[in-house]
Design a protein around this motif. Sequence first.
Motif, short mmCIF file in Angstrom:
data_model
loop_
_atom_site.label_atom_id
_atom_site.label_comp_id
_atom_site.label_asym_id
_atom_site.label_seq_id
_atom_site.Cartn_x
_atom_site.Cartn_y
_atom_site.Cartn_z
N LEU A 152 0.82 -1.21 0.00
CA LEU A 152 0.00 0.00 0.00
C LEU A 152 0.85 1.27 0.00
O LEU A 152 0.42 2.31 -0.50
N ASN A 153 2.07 1.20 0.54
CA ASN A 153 2.88 2.40 0.70
C ASN A 153 4.04 2.50 -0.29
O ASN A 153 4.91 3.34 -0.13
N VAL A 154 4.04 1.67 -1.32
CA VAL A 154 4.98 1.85 -2.42
C VAL A 154 4.33 2.83 -3.39
O VAL A 154 3.26 2.57 -3.93
N VAL A 155 4.95 3.97 -3.60
CA VAL A 155 4.34 5.04 -4.41
C VAL A 155 5.28 5.47 -5.52
O VAL A 155 6.48 5.17 -5.51
N ASP A 156 4.72 6.19 -6.49
CA ASP A 156 5.55 6.76 -7.56
C ASP A 156 6.11 8.10 -7.10
O ASP A 156 5.95 8.50 -5.94
N GLU A 157 6.77 8.81 -8.02
CA GLU A 157 7.45 10.05 -7.64
C GLU A 157 6.48 11.15 -7.21
O GLU A 157 6.87 12.14 -6.59
N PHE A 158 5.18 10.98 -7.53
CA PHE A 158 4.18 11.97 -7.15
C PHE A 158 3.41 11.57 -5.90
O PHE A 158 2.47 12.25 -5.50
N GLY A 159 3.79 10.45 -5.30
CA GLY A 159 3.13 9.99 -4.08
C GLY A 159 1.88 9.18 -4.33
O GLY A 159 1.11 8.90 -3.41
N ASN A 160 1.64 8.76 -5.59
CA ASN A 160 0.45 7.98 -5.93
C ASN A 160 0.70 6.50 -5.66
O ASN A 160 1.74 5.96 -6.05
N ARG A 161 -0.25 5.84 -5.02
CA ARG A 161 -0.11 4.43 -4.67
C ARG A 161 -0.49 3.54 -5.86
O ARG A 161 -1.28 3.92 -6.72
N PHE A 162 0.08 2.35 -5.85
CA PHE A 162 -0.31 1.34 -6.83
C PHE A 162 -1.64 0.72 -6.40
O PHE A 162 -1.99 0.75 -5.23
N GLN A 163 -2.36 0.17 -7.36
CA GLN A 163 -3.64 -0.46 -7.08
C GLN A 163 -3.48 -1.98 -7.10
O GLN A 163 -2.76 -2.54 -7.93
N LEU A 164 -4.18 -2.64 -6.18
CA LEU A 164 -4.20 -4.09 -6.21
C LEU A 164 -4.75 -4.57 -7.53
O LEU A 164 -5.76 -4.06 -8.02
N GLY A 165 -4.13 -5.56 -8.12
CA GLY A 165 -4.56 -6.08 -9.41
C GLY A 165 -3.73 -5.56 -10.55
O GLY A 165 -3.72 -6.15 -11.63
N ASP A 166 -3.01 -4.43 -10.35
CA ASP A 166 -2.11 -3.93 -11.37
C ASP A 166 -0.96 -4.91 -11.53
O ASP A 166 -0.35 -5.32 -10.54
N GLN A 167 -0.65 -5.26 -12.76
CA GLN A 167 0.42 -6.22 -13.00
C GLN A 167 1.70 -5.46 -13.36
O GLN A 167 1.70 -4.60 -14.24
N LYS A 168 2.77 -5.77 -12.66
CA LYS A 168 4.03 -5.06 -12.83
C LYS A 168 5.17 -6.03 -13.11
O LYS A 168 5.15 -7.17 -12.64
N ASP A 169 6.14 -5.54 -13.86
CA ASP A 169 7.36 -6.29 -14.03
C ASP A 169 8.16 -6.23 -12.72
O ASP A 169 8.20 -5.19 -12.06
N TRP A 170 8.80 -7.34 -12.37
CA TRP A 170 9.52 -7.42 -11.10
C TRP A 170 10.60 -6.34 -11.00
O TRP A 170 10.72 -5.66 -9.98
#
Length: 676
Positions: A152-170
């Motif tokens: 929940l607290n991993v964010v981008d450079e603007f402070g926006n959180r990732f959403q559950l279900g988003d698929q990301k490269d490791w």
Amino acid sequence: MLQQYLNMGFTYITDLQVESKHRDLGCAFKENVQSPIKEQSQSQILRELSFDVLTPDQRLRQKGKPVGLKNLANVCYLNSLIQTYFHNPIFVKEILSFKYPVQLNFEDLLNKNEAKAKRIKSSIDLVVHLQRLFAYLVHTDRKYVDPYRVFLNVVDEFGNRFQLGDQKDWAEFNLQFITCIDEGLKYHENKIMDAEIQNKDESGDMHESDQYQNEKNKSGTTLTRSMILLDENKAKLIEQQPLQSQPQNQTIINRLFFGKTKEYITHPNQRNQSEEQEQIFLQIILNVKNRSLYQAWEANNSFLIEGYRNGSEVIEVAEKTIWITQIPDSLLFQIQRVGYDPERGLIKMNDEFRFEKEIYADRFLLENRQKVIETQQQLNELKIEQAKLLFQMDKYQNLGGISMLTILNTATKYVKEVKPDDEIMQQRIEQCRLSIQMILQKFQFQLDEINQKIEDLYAIMKKYKYFLQSILIHEGAAESGHYYTYIYNPFLKHWFKFNDINVTQVSEEKVLRDAYGDGKSKTNAYCLIYQRSDHFEPQSYSDYTNNSVYAQYIQQNLYEEVTNDNKKFSIEQKEYELVELGDLVVEIYNVQFQQVNEMARKFKNRNGNPLNNFPTYLRTLLDQMNDLVKWSILDYAIREASQGKRNLRDYQEQLIFQQRCISIILILESNTILNN
């Protein structure tokens, strides 16, 4: 906002639940692949994830076993990441020693720069929740725990959180994760500085993680040559330098994971001069087509650039070489397995790729550049032979993207099914298969000899030794699949497979077989992590007990929190055991009650007393003995269910057992009376 943060807490009862039914949704290589789960609300996802499919006894951690992590739906890459970092003792100590900066004024930061304040707060929260998660991984009695608050607290450079279900490269998520951790650790209690000052060292240069992230944000993509590249300096003459020492103000994250290189671009018409660039890297990209770690590393550290435009605007072929000037304690190698085919689109290359359990980085260091150059002629001759062999092998192993052995195996199966009596055809195919197999074995033997000769040239350069610590495995296709991790514990001298909530000890043979790949299986290594041998002592790793070396770093409040959760979980275990026992007692009681009634009726008709069965004997007496009959049968049922270890007296004060057991028995008896 500070009070809001302090009130958030750590919902270990909700968070420490069992693996959800979304376990098999899988992960993806490709970023931003659309998933139906993204259409669901976060609250709906969390409700579904809280569903328990394992019973409390199945959720009990076995002594000496590592703790697993719950899959939050399409974020198995997060679990692999956390388990890998949990096996970095220096990193774990830094996280567990972190103290929240209570004197930091978030409101003031918010007024100055909202995006920056959000990012800083989330980064600090990330460290706090990772600290709490690590404490549970050390001390919990549960088989697995929930990493949701960390995600929940991993964010981008603007402070926006990732959403559950988003698929990301490791690798992409790892960069974001480690950047946030680096920023959060800067705000350790009593070490707080202004964020702008914190992001720069004394010379005015940005820290490695920040510089790395900023350059990536400018381009919007991650470069995929030998090192992931960043800032470019002005061209200057080559000046050989020794390996840089670690600067005093360098953060622990930079020292552990970020390195520096110097790149030299040499022009064919100006052999005495070269452009020089300093770069920062987090991971090293290896081309799977190079077949082995050393070959891929060397190929990507020295190559030709076609169509290069030099300072005089002349387009030419230039030579580029890369030398490490500052090497991190952990080396992360990403094996490039995703390619593009004009007809099929994105494809995953499942080629075999081999690597050593121990490697030496000396040949890639700037301080050894002259030694390497001195052996260059002999090395080039060996590499020419090596390239010829690889080319010959590729003709057999990559016929339109498919190995000839695979084609022949398929042909054999086809002939056996369609023409089972055609033995001549089957023999010809088998002869052809064996012939190709022998040719490939011959090539591999020659290749191994050449590789050994190359290794002998570097025998005197063995100062910087690294051992293989983690292997990230991907199973699936280019755009979908699942991640899990093999991790080596130097203290226990065993390999473990960390696959979400399931953690098992595995043999080294199994690990390497899965990791190397064979050209056919979709399961193979995607990332390799090596740790520097002289910086990581075996005794510094966890032995997976509650009293492991990690336990000494857990702060008192967290230790008490996990201890209290263990007590609650113990009560839950006992309550579940009582419920299970009650159900079994009811089952035995019902059978015995029916039998006693039936036997009593038979003996009454015979005018005899069943002295060999006490409950039946009581049942044949006056009606006022009915209660005694019931208690006698119940005592018998309890003894049977507990295998003679318990009786009725032991459960006189167990309310849960009484509610579960007695109430059901009364219903059964009522039904029996009505039926009679």
